[in-house]
Design an enzyme around this catalytic site. Structure first.
Site, PDB file in Angstrom:
ATOM      1  CG  HIS A  66      -0.193  -4.186   5.205  1.00 28.05           C
ATOM      2  ND1 HIS A  66      -1.068  -3.837   4.209  1.00 28.05           N
ATOM      3  CD2 HIS A  66       0.365  -5.356   4.828  1.00 28.05           C
ATOM      4  CE1 HIS A  66      -1.049  -4.761   3.265  1.00 28.05           C
ATOM      5  NE2 HIS A  66      -0.189  -5.698   3.613  1.00 28.05           N
ATOM      6  CD  GLU A  94      -2.488  -3.915   8.932  1.00 24.10           C
ATOM      7  OE1 GLU A  94      -2.022  -2.755   8.934  1.00 24.10           O
ATOM      8  OE2 GLU A  94      -3.169  -4.376   8.010  1.00 24.10           O
ATOM      9  CG  HIS A 150      -2.011  -1.050   1.069  1.00 24.83           C
ATOM     10  ND1 HIS A 150      -2.438  -1.840   2.108  1.00 24.83           N
ATOM     11  CD2 HIS A 150      -2.731  -1.422  -0.022  1.00 24.83           C
ATOM     12  CE1 HIS A 150      -3.391  -2.657   1.658  1.00 24.83           C
ATOM     13  NE2 HIS A 150      -3.579  -2.426   0.376  1.00 24.83           N
ATOM     14  N   GLY A 151       0.731   2.059  -1.029  1.00 21.73           N
ATOM     15  CA  GLY A 151       1.645   3.181  -1.227  1.00 21.73           C
ATOM     16  C   GLY A 151       1.729   4.124  -0.043  1.00 21.73           C
ATOM     17  CG  ASN A 166      -3.401  -7.091   0.252  1.00 22.50           C
ATOM     18  OD1 ASN A 166      -2.899  -8.131  -0.169  1.00 22.50           O
ATOM     19  ND2 ASN A 166      -3.820  -6.951   1.511  1.00 22.50           N
ATOM     20  NE  ARG A 167      -9.279  -5.262  -0.288  1.00 20.43           N
ATOM     21  CZ  ARG A 167      -8.362  -5.016   0.656  1.00 20.43           C
ATOM     22  NH1 ARG A 167      -7.125  -5.501   0.524  1.00 20.43           N
ATOM     23  NH2 ARG A 167      -8.664  -4.304   1.720  1.00 20.43           N
ATOM     24  CD  GLU A 189      -1.186   0.421   4.628  1.00 20.71           C
ATOM     25  OE1 GLU A 189      -0.676  -0.716   4.650  1.00 20.71           O
ATOM     26  OE2 GLU A 189      -2.411   0.616   4.505  1.00 20.71           O
ATOM     27  CE1 TYR A 245      -9.814  -5.061   5.727  1.00 20.03           C
ATOM     28  CE2 TYR A 245      -9.118  -4.971   8.016  1.00 20.03           C
ATOM     29  CZ  TYR A 245      -8.863  -4.748   6.688  1.00 20.03           C
ATOM     30  OH  TYR A 245      -7.663  -4.211   6.295  1.00 20.03           O
TER      31      TYR A 245
HETATM   32 ZN   LIG Z   1      -2.104  -2.044   4.102  1.00 21.54          ZN
END
Ligand SMILES: [Zn+2]
Ligand SMILES: *[C@@H]1O[C@H](CO)[C@@H](O)[C@H](O)[C@H]1NC(C)=O
Ligand SMILES: *[C@@H]1O[C@H](CO)[C@@H](O)[C@H](O)[C@H]1NC(C)=O
Ligand SMILES: *[C@@H]1O[C@H](CO)[C@@H](O)[C@H](O)[C@H]1NC(C)=O
Length: 487
Positions: A221, A303, A120-121, A181-182, A123, A281
Site C-alpha cells: 500500500h 505501507e 487500492h487502485g 480491502n473491506r 496506490e 485504526y
Molecule cells: Zn491502501
C-alpha cells in the site's frame, strides 16, 4: 404486447450474460493494445468518471503495459517462472500472477509466499516495485545468494495488480467503487458473508489462497511508512491494540520488513516502524485478517511510501529503499521457524495433519501432497511443538529456536485398535528376540516341527514388512533437503 416486452427483456439479458464471453473470446492471447475499460459491452455498468489529470500516471505502466511486461518476463525468465491468471476484474482485465521457483507449477515440500500490489487502485507503487522485484530475482539467480535461495527454496507468487480497474480510474475502489480491502468476510461482524455479493477481484483472491496454501503473504500500500500486522479489527470497534494468537510471530515478521528498509524503523509515529492494525485504526472486512484466519497465511499490510502516487522518477529510489525488505520477508520463510514433514510409521507415507505450538491458539495445516509444514515463529524462544493426525498417536517435541530455522520430521504410529493390523502387532511383540533365542528352546523340545515352520514363516513376514517401511521412509524422505531431526 406483454409477450413482446418479456421477449425483449429476455433478449436483453441473454446478450448481457453473453457479452463477457464475446469479449474474452475476442482477446484470446490476453495481449492487446487498447484499454479494457473501453470495451463497449462494459460501459453499461461503469459510471462515467470525471476527467482527471493524466500527469499523475506519467511514467507508470498502464494496465496493458503491465500485462506486456508480465508476458515479457515470462518469456525472458521461463526457466524459473510461470505466468497464470487467477480471474478477471469487473472490467475484464486478467489478474496475472508470476510464480517464481526452480520448479514453477509443481508441488514441492517448500513454503509458498504471495505478494499482492495495487489492491487500492490509487496506490500504484507496489505494482511497479513487484515487477522490479521479479526482474531482479531473474537477473540475479545463481549470482546473488538471496535470489538463488528464493528460487530454489520458495514458491514466490506475485500479483502486481489486484485492482487494475481502480488503477485506470485513479481511484481507491474497483470499477464498482468498492474498497477491496473491506470486501472479505470478517471475524467480528457478519459482513461480506454473501459469496454472491462479493467483488470478482475478492473472489479470485479467496479461491487462489485456498488453492495454493501460502505460508505467508503481504499486500503493498501507499500513504504511510509502516509494516502493519493483525488483528486489523476489534470486537468493540474501538481503537486498541488487539493481539492475535501469533502476536510475537507477527511482530517479528513486521520487524524484518522495517529493519531492512531504508528508514521505516526510524518512524516517529510507529515504534520500530511496525504497528498492530487495530491500534492504528480498526478496519473490518480486510484481506489481512482473513488470510491468517481462513487461508493459513501470515499476512502483513505494508505501507511503503508516504506519498500514495509519487512522481515516477522516484520509483527507482523507492525500489532501493524496499528491495532488501521485500527479499528478506520472503526469505524469512526458510530462514526462521520450524519446518518438516509428517510421516506414518507403518507405511512411511506422508501424512497430512496439523501442527500446533503450546501456548499459541493457532493450527498450521501441512500441505497435502508431501505433508510438509512451515510453522513461522519468533526466534529466540523455547517452543513445544505437536503433530496431530486423526487415527495416529500425536507426538510432541521441545525445540529451542535460534535465529536460524529448525527442521523436525514427525513419524507417527497408528493407533492400534484390537482388530488392528495383526502382522504389525506380531512384529512389535519382539519377534527379533523370538527368532534369535526362541529357536534354541523349541529345538531342544521334542515337538519342534510345527513351531519351527510357524516361526520361520512369521519371521520372514516381519522381515518383509519392516523392509517395506524402511524402503518407503527413505524413498519419501529423499525429496526434501537434509533432515537432521526426526521424532
Ligand atoms: Zn491502501
Ligand atoms: C498493437 O500495436 C502495435 C503498434 O502500435 C501493432 O504493431 C500491433 O499489430 C498491435 N497489436 C494488436 C493486437 O492490435
Ligand atoms: C525516510 O527517508 C525519506 C527520503 O530520504 C524521507 O522523505 C522521509 O521523511 C524519511 N522518513 C523517516 C521516517 O525517516
Ligand atoms: C482458540 O481460537 C478459537 C478460534 O480460532 C476460539 O474459538 C477459542 O475459544 C480459542 N481458545 C482459547 C483457549 O482461547
Amino acid at each position: 404486447m406483454e409477450l413482446n416486452l418479456s421477449f425483449l427483456f429476455f433478449v436483453f439479458f441473454i446478450s448481457l450474460s453473453f457479452s463477457p464471453f464475446l469479449h474474452s473470446a475476442s482477446v484470446p492471447s490476453g495481449l492487446e493494445n487498447g484499454s479494457y475499460s473501453n470495451s463497449h459491452s462494459r460501459r453499461l455498468f461503469v459510471k462515467s468518471q470525471p476527467q482527471k489529470s493524466a500527469d499523475v500516471a506519467k511514467g507508470y505502466m498502464t494496465n496493458s503495459e503491465l500485462e506486456a511486461a508480465i508476458m515479457a518476463f515470462g518469456k525472458r525468465c521461463s526457466n524459473i517462472s510461470r505466468i497464470y491468471s487467477i480471474g478477471t476484474s469487473v472490467n475484464g482485465v486478467p489478474l496475472w500472477v508470476i510464480e517464481i521457483s526452480d520448479k514453477p507449477g509443481q508441488e514441492e515440500a517448500e513454503p509458498a509466499f504471495k505478494y499482492i500490489g495495487n489492491i487500492h487502485g490509487d496506490e500504484p507503487v507496489g505494482r511497479e516495485l513487484l515487477m522490479l522485484l521479479a526482474n531482479w530475482i531473474c537477473d540475479n539467480y545463481l549470482k546473488d545468494p538471496s535470489a538463488t535461495l528464493v528460487v530454489e527454496s520458495v514458491h514466490l507468487h506475485i500479483l502486481p495488480s489486484m485492482n487494475p480497474d481502480g488503477f485506470s480510474l485513479k481511484q481507491r475502489g474497483n470499477a464498482n467503487n468498492i474498497d477491496l480491502n473491506r470486501d472479505f468476510p470478517d471475524q467480528f461482524f457478519p459482513m461480506n458473508d454473501d459469496a454472491f455479493g462479493r467483488q470478482p477481484e475478492t473472489t479470485a483472491i479467496m479461491r487462489w489462497s485456498r488453492e495454493i496454501h501460502f505460508t505467508a503473504s503481504a499486500s503493498l500500500h501507499g500513504g504511510a511508512l509502516v509494516a502493519n500486522y493483525p488483528w486489523d479489527g476489534t470486537q468493540d470497534k474501538r481503537r486498541n491494540y488487539y493481539a492475535c494468537p501469533d502476536d510475537d510471530t507477527f511482530r517479528f515478521l513486521a520487524s524484518v520488513y522495517s529493519r531492512f528498509h531504508h528508514n521505516m524503523s526510524l518512524s516517529d509515529e510507529f515504534q520500530g516502524g511496525i504497528t498492530n492494525g487495530a491500534s492504528w485504526y480498526p478496519i473490518y472486512g480486510g484481506m489481512q485478517d482473513w488470510n491468517y484466519i481462513h487461508a493459513g497465511s501470515f499476512e502483513l499490510t505494508l505501507e511503503i511510501s508516504d506519498n500514495k502516487w509519487p512522481p515516477a522518477n522516484e520509483l527507482a529510489t523507492l525500489w532501493n529503499y524496499n528491495r532488501r525488505s521485500m527479499l528478506n520477508l520472503v526469505l524469512s520463510l526458510v530462514q526462521t521457524g520450524v519446518h518438516g514433514r509428517i510421516f506414518s510409521s507403518d507405511s512411511g507415507r506422508p501424512l497430512p495433519g496439523f501442527i500446533t505450538v503450546e501456548g499459541i491458539n493457532y493450527t498450521v495445516k501441512t500441505r497435502r501432497v508431501f505433508a510438509d509444514y512451515h510453522r513461522l515463529l519468533a526466534p529466540g524462544g523455547r517452543y513445544i511443538v505437536m503433530a496431530t493426525v486423526p487415527g495416529y498417536r500425536s507426538k510432541t517435541t521441545h525445540i529451542w529456536l535460534e535465529e536460524a530455522a529448525t527442521t523436525v520430521d514427525f513419524i507417527l504410529d497408528p493407533v492400534v485398535t484390537p482388530k488392528g493390523n495383526l502382522l504389525q502387532s506380531a512384529c512389535e511383540c519382539n519377534c527379533g528376540s523370538l527368532s534369535r533365542y526362541g529357536f534354541v528352546d523349541f529345538f531342544q523340545g521334542g515337538h519342534f516341527e510345527v513351531y519351527a515352520i510357524l516361526i520361520v514363516a512369521l519371521g520372514f513376514l516381519c522381515f518383509l514388512f519392516q523392509r517395506r517401511i524402511k524402503h518407503n521412509l527413505s524413498k519419501q524422505r529423499q525429496y526434501g533437503p537434509k533432515r537432521p531431526v526426526a521424532v
